[in-house]
Scaffold this active site. Structure first.
Site, PDB file in Angstrom:
ATOM      1  N   CYS A 140      -3.871  12.594  13.465  1.00 33.50           N
ATOM      2  CA  CYS A 140      -4.501  11.285  13.359  1.00 33.50           C
ATOM      3  C   CYS A 140      -4.276  10.557  14.665  1.00 33.50           C
ATOM      4  CB  CYS A 140      -3.976  10.507  12.168  1.00 33.50           C
ATOM      5  SG  CYS A 140      -2.328   9.915  12.407  1.00 33.50           S
ATOM      6  N   ARG A 144      -8.360  -0.476   5.534  1.00 29.85           N
ATOM      7  CA  ARG A 144      -7.592   0.562   4.839  1.00 29.85           C
ATOM      8  C   ARG A 144      -6.302  -0.017   4.261  1.00 29.85           C
ATOM      9  NH1 ARG A 144      -5.812   4.810   8.546  1.00 29.85           N
ATOM     10  NH2 ARG A 144      -4.508   5.048   6.726  1.00 29.85           N
ATOM     11  N   ASP A 165       5.628   0.717  11.843  1.00 31.13           N
ATOM     12  CA  ASP A 165       4.397   0.057  11.398  1.00 31.13           C
ATOM     13  C   ASP A 165       4.322  -1.413  11.834  1.00 31.13           C
ATOM     14  OD1 ASP A 165       3.558   2.390  10.267  1.00 31.13           O
ATOM     15  OD2 ASP A 165       3.882   1.794   8.191  1.00 31.13           O
ATOM     16  N   LYS A 190       0.839  -1.216   0.000  1.00 28.90           N
ATOM     17  CA  LYS A 190       0.000   0.000   0.000  1.00 28.90           C
ATOM     18  C   LYS A 190       0.871   1.263   0.000  1.00 28.90           C
ATOM     19  CE  LYS A 190      -1.616   1.580   4.065  1.00 28.90           C
ATOM     20  NZ  LYS A 190      -1.234   2.985   4.272  1.00 28.90           N
ATOM     21  N   ASN A 191       1.893   1.275   0.851  1.00 25.10           N
ATOM     22  CA  ASN A 191       2.684   2.500   0.992  1.00 25.10           C
ATOM     23  C   ASN A 191       3.616   2.755  -0.196  1.00 25.10           C
ATOM     24  OD1 ASN A 191       1.422   3.045   3.358  1.00 25.10           O
ATOM     25  ND2 ASN A 191       3.198   2.680   4.686  1.00 25.10           N
ATOM     26  N   ARG A 213       1.408  14.530  13.407  1.00 25.17           N
ATOM     27  CA  ARG A 213       1.852  14.294  12.031  1.00 25.17           C
ATOM     28  C   ARG A 213       1.806  15.536  11.148  1.00 25.17           C
ATOM     29  NH1 ARG A 213      -0.123   8.434  10.051  1.00 25.17           N
ATOM     30  NH2 ARG A 213       1.713   8.614   8.735  1.00 25.17           N
TER      31      ARG A 213
HETATM   32  C1  UD1 Z   1       4.967   6.984   6.284  1.00 23.83           C
HETATM   33  C2  UD1 Z   1       4.088   5.762   6.157  1.00 23.83           C
HETATM   34  C3  UD1 Z   1       3.638   5.282   7.536  1.00 23.83           C
HETATM   35  C4  UD1 Z   1       4.845   5.056   8.443  1.00 23.83           C
HETATM   36  C5  UD1 Z   1       5.749   6.294   8.460  1.00 23.83           C
HETATM   37  C6  UD1 Z   1       7.050   6.073   9.202  1.00 23.83           C
HETATM   38  C7  UD1 Z   1       3.032   6.091   4.007  1.00 23.83           C
HETATM   39  C8  UD1 Z   1       1.789   6.400   3.257  1.00 23.83           C
HETATM   40  N1  UD1 Z   1       2.934   6.110   5.332  1.00 23.83           N
HETATM   41  O1  UD1 Z   1       4.173   8.009   6.884  1.00 23.83           O
HETATM   42  O2  UD1 Z   1       2.912   4.063   7.380  1.00 23.83           O
HETATM   43  O3  UD1 Z   1       4.418   4.800   9.766  1.00 23.83           O
HETATM   44  O4  UD1 Z   1       6.087   6.682   7.117  1.00 23.83           O
HETATM   45  O5  UD1 Z   1       7.755   5.020   8.636  1.00 23.83           O
HETATM   46  O6  UD1 Z   1       4.055   5.794   3.440  1.00 23.83           O
HETATM   47  N2  UD1 Z   1       7.330  14.778  10.389  1.00 23.83           N
HETATM   48  C9  UD1 Z   1       7.383  16.125  10.694  1.00 23.83           C
HETATM   49  N3  UD1 Z   1       7.126  17.031   9.694  1.00 23.83           N
HETATM   50  C10 UD1 Z   1       6.827  16.633   8.414  1.00 23.83           C
HETATM   51  C11 UD1 Z   1       6.782  15.265   8.115  1.00 23.83           C
HETATM   52  C12 UD1 Z   1       7.030  14.347   9.126  1.00 23.83           C
HETATM   53  O7  UD1 Z   1       7.661  16.502  11.831  1.00 23.83           O
HETATM   54  O8  UD1 Z   1       6.609  17.512   7.553  1.00 23.83           O
HETATM   55  C13 UD1 Z   1       7.598  13.774  11.457  1.00 23.83           C
HETATM   56  C14 UD1 Z   1       6.383  12.891  11.769  1.00 23.83           C
HETATM   57  O9  UD1 Z   1       5.490  13.517  12.665  1.00 23.83           O
HETATM   58  C15 UD1 Z   1       7.055  11.648  12.345  1.00 23.83           C
HETATM   59  C16 UD1 Z   1       8.351  11.556  11.520  1.00 23.83           C
HETATM   60  O10 UD1 Z   1       8.569  12.851  10.976  1.00 23.83           O
HETATM   61  O11 UD1 Z   1       7.394  11.855  13.685  1.00 23.83           O
HETATM   62  C17 UD1 Z   1       8.312  10.544  10.400  1.00 23.83           C
HETATM   63  O12 UD1 Z   1       7.106  10.723   9.661  1.00 23.83           O
HETATM   64  P1  UD1 Z   1       7.006  10.422   8.103  1.00 23.83           P
HETATM   65  O13 UD1 Z   1       8.155   9.590   7.651  1.00 23.83           O
HETATM   66  O14 UD1 Z   1       6.764  11.695   7.380  1.00 23.83           O
HETATM   67  O15 UD1 Z   1       5.674   9.564   8.047  1.00 23.83           O
HETATM   68  P2  UD1 Z   1       4.672   9.522   6.833  1.00 23.83           P
HETATM   69  O16 UD1 Z   1       5.423   9.757   5.575  1.00 23.83           O
HETATM   70  O17 UD1 Z   1       3.475  10.357   7.128  1.00 23.83           O
END
Ligand code: UD1
Length: 420
Positions: free
Chosen positions: A116, A398, A307, A22-23, A121
Site C-alpha cells: 500500500c 475511509r 497514525d 475504525k481500527n 506491509r
Molecule cells: C495497524 C493499524 C494501522 C497502524 C498500524 C501500526 C488497523 C486496521 N490498522 O495496521 O492503522 O498504522 O497498526 O500501529 O488496525 N509486519 C510484518 N509482518 C507482518 C505484519 C506486520 O513485517 O506479518 C510489520 C509491518 O510492515 C510494520 C509493523 O510490522 O512495519 C507493524 O505493522 P502492524 O502492526 O501489523 O500494522 P497493521 O496491523 O497492518
C-alpha cells in the site's frame, strides 16, 4: 470525485463528538464470525472501511444491518469462506477474517493484500503463527489458501515484531482452537485490548490483557455466545482534532474520548505549548499562540502512534524552530511531506527521519496519498493563508466520519466540492 476546499485562518470553537474507532471496529466485526448468536455493535463509525468489511461479510453469507451507528450482524448463515480480491484490494484490514474463518470452518481462502502507499506491509507473521497452530497454508493465484481439517491447536506464539492486526488475527484463531495459546510480544494497543475483553465477555478464559504476554484458552470448536458491544472511541480521530485546534490556535473540546487513549499525543502537544482540561469523557485543548518544535519517534502503544505522525508533521511545519520526526514503523510513510512542501513547508527527508524547520504555510492544490496523510493536508490547509484544494479525499472517507461537517461546525471554512 470529490475534493475539499479550505480557506485557512479561521478560528475554531465549541465541541466535537468523537466517533467509534475504525481500527477497533474492524476486528470486532471480524470476530462476530466466531459467534453463535446475532451480535449488536453500537458506536460503529460509518466510514468507508467499515462498510467494505460489512460488505465482505455479507458476501460470505452473513446478515448485516447498519443504521444509526449500530450494526446488527448474524454470521450463522455464512456459506462461503472465500474473501475475494475485489474487496480485499480496497482494504488491507480484510485480512482480519483469516483467523476467525479458519478457526470456525477449518478452511478458507483470503486474497493476499498487496502493498500500500505507506509500505510493503507483509502478513508473514500472521501466516507463520497460524502454521504454528497447525494450519497448512499455501499461496495460490494470489490467495492465501488455509486448511486446518482437524481444527487449530493452541501453542506458544512469539511475534518477531509487534503487529496489531497480526495479534488480533491470532487471538480470534485461538478463540476456537483446542487448548491454550500463549502470545509473546503481543500488541498492547487499546483496539487489541478491546478484542481481548470481548473474548473474555464471551466466556473464554484469558489473562494478560493489555500486556505483551496474553494467554487464552480456546473453546475447542464451540462457537461463542457474544455480548452486545460498544466500540471504543477513535484515538486517531481525536488526535487529529487536537492537531486542528493546535494549528488554528483555538480552544476546542472533544467529547466521547478518554485521555488514557491519547497519552503520547497529549504529551507531545504539551511540549509544543498546549495545555489541557479534562472532564468525564471530554478533553479541552488550550493551544499556545505559537507552537514550539517537537521531536517524535513513532512506535507501538503506549508510544507515539504512526497514525498521528503526518498530522504532527503539519504542526511542525509552522512551529518556531526545528522539529525531528523519526518514522520507525512504516518505510514509506512520508508521502505527505512533498505535498506540505508545495504549501511552503521546509522539510528535509533522510530515510526514515524528517527534519522540519518552521515556516509559514501558503494555500496550494495538494493531493492526498493515504488516510492519515490526507488529514495532515487538511490541518495544514487550516493554518495556511489562502484557499487550498485537497484532491483524492476518498482516502479520508475511509477513516474519518463527516470530517468536513465536524470541522465546519467548529467554525472552519471547509467545503466538499466535485472535481470537473
Ligand atoms: C495497524 C493499524 C494501522 C497502524 C498500524 C501500526 C488497523 C486496521 N490498522 O495496521 O492503522 O498504522 O497498526 O500501529 O488496525 N509486519 C510484518 N509482518 C507482518 C505484519 C506486520 O513485517 O506479518 C510489520 C509491518 O510492515 C510494520 C509493523 O510490522 O512495519 C507493524 O505493522 P502492524 O502492526 O501489523 O500494522 P497493521 O496491523 O497492518
Amino acid at each position: 470525485m470529490d475534493f475539499l476546499q479550505i480557506t485557512g485562518g479561521a478560528k475554531l470553537s465549541g465541541s466535537v463528538e468523537i466517533s467509534g474507532a475504525k481500527n477497533a471496529a474492524l476486528p470486532i466485526i471480524a470476530s462476530t464470525i466466531l459467534a453463535k448468536n446475532e451480535v449488536k455493535i453500537t458506536n460503529m463509525p460509518e466510514v468507508v472501511d467499515i462498510k467494505t468489511l460489512i460488505k465482505l461479510l455479507g458476501n460470505l453469507g452473513a446478515n448485516t444491518k447498519l443504521a444509526n451507528h449500530t450494526l446488527s450482524i448474524d454470521t450463522t448463515s455464512i456459506n462461503s469462506t472465500k474473501a475475494t480480491y475485489d474487496i480485499v484490494r480496497k482494504m488491507r484490514a480484510s485480512i482480519l477474517v483469516l483467523g476467525p474463518l479458519l478457526s470456525r470452518f477449518g478452511h478458507c481462502e483470503v486474497s493476499l493484500p498487496g502493498g500500500c502507499a505507506i509500505g510493503a506491509r507483509p502478513i508473514d507473521l500472521h501466516l507463520a503463527a497460524l502454521e504454528k497452530m497447525g494450519a497448512q497454508i499455501s499461496i495460490e493465484d494470489g490467495y492465501v489458501v488455509a486448511h486446518a481439517p482437524s481444527g487449530l491447536k493452541g501453542c506458544e506464539i512469539m511475534f518477531d515484531k509487534i503487529t496489531v492486526t497480526g495479534c488480533e488475527n491470532i487471538l480470534m484463531a485461538a478463540a476456537l482452537a483446542k487448548g491454550k495459546t500463549r502470545i509473546l510480544n503481543a500488541a498492547k494497543e487499546p483496539e487489541v485490548v478491546q478484542i481481548c475483553e470481548i473474548l473474555r465477555d464471551s466466556g473464554l478464559s484469558i489473562s494478560g490483557i493489555g500486556t505483551s504476554e496474553i494467554e487464552l484458552e480456546g473453546s475447542g470448536g464451540e462457537l461463542l455466545s457474544m455480548p452486545d458491544i460498544k466500540v471504543i472511541s477513535d484515538r486517531i480521530e481525536a488526535g487529529t482534532y487536537l492537531c486542528a485546534a493546535a494549528m488554528s490556535a483555538s480552544k476546542i473540546t472533544l467529547n466521547h474520548t478518554q485521555k488514557e487513549l491519547l497519552g503520547a499525543v497529549i504529551d507531545k502537544l504539551e511540549l509544543m505549548g498546549a495545555s489541557f482540561e479534562y472532564k468525564d469523557e471530554s478533553i479541552t485543548i488550550i493551544p499556545p499562540k505559537s507552537l514550539s518544535p517537537v521531536e517524535i519517534t513513532t512506535t507501538e502503544f503506549p508510544g507515539f502512534p504512526t497514525d498521528m505522525q503526518a498530522q504532527f508533521m503539519a504542526l511542525a511545519c509552522v512551529a518556531k524552530g526545528v522539529s525531528i520526526i523519526d518514522e520507525r514503523l512504516f518505510e514509506n510513510r512520508f508521502m505527505h511531506a512533498s505535498e506540505l512542501v508545495r504549501m511552503g513547508a521546509n522539510i528535509k527527508l533522510n530515510g526514515h527521519i524528517a527534519t522540519i524547520t518552521g515556516a509559514s504555510l501558503k494555500a496550494a492544490d495538494v493531493m492526498a496519498t493515504d488516510l492519515r496523510a490526507s488529514s495532515a493536508l487538511v490541518i495544514a490547509a487550516l493554518g495556511a493563508s489562502g484557499v487550498s484544494n485537497i484532491h483524492r479525499i476518498y482516502h479520508l472517507d475511509r477513516g474519518y466520519e463527516n470530517l468536513e461537517g465536524k470541522l465546519s461546525a467548529l467554525g472552519a471554512d471547509i467545503k466538499r466540492l466535485k472535481e470537473d
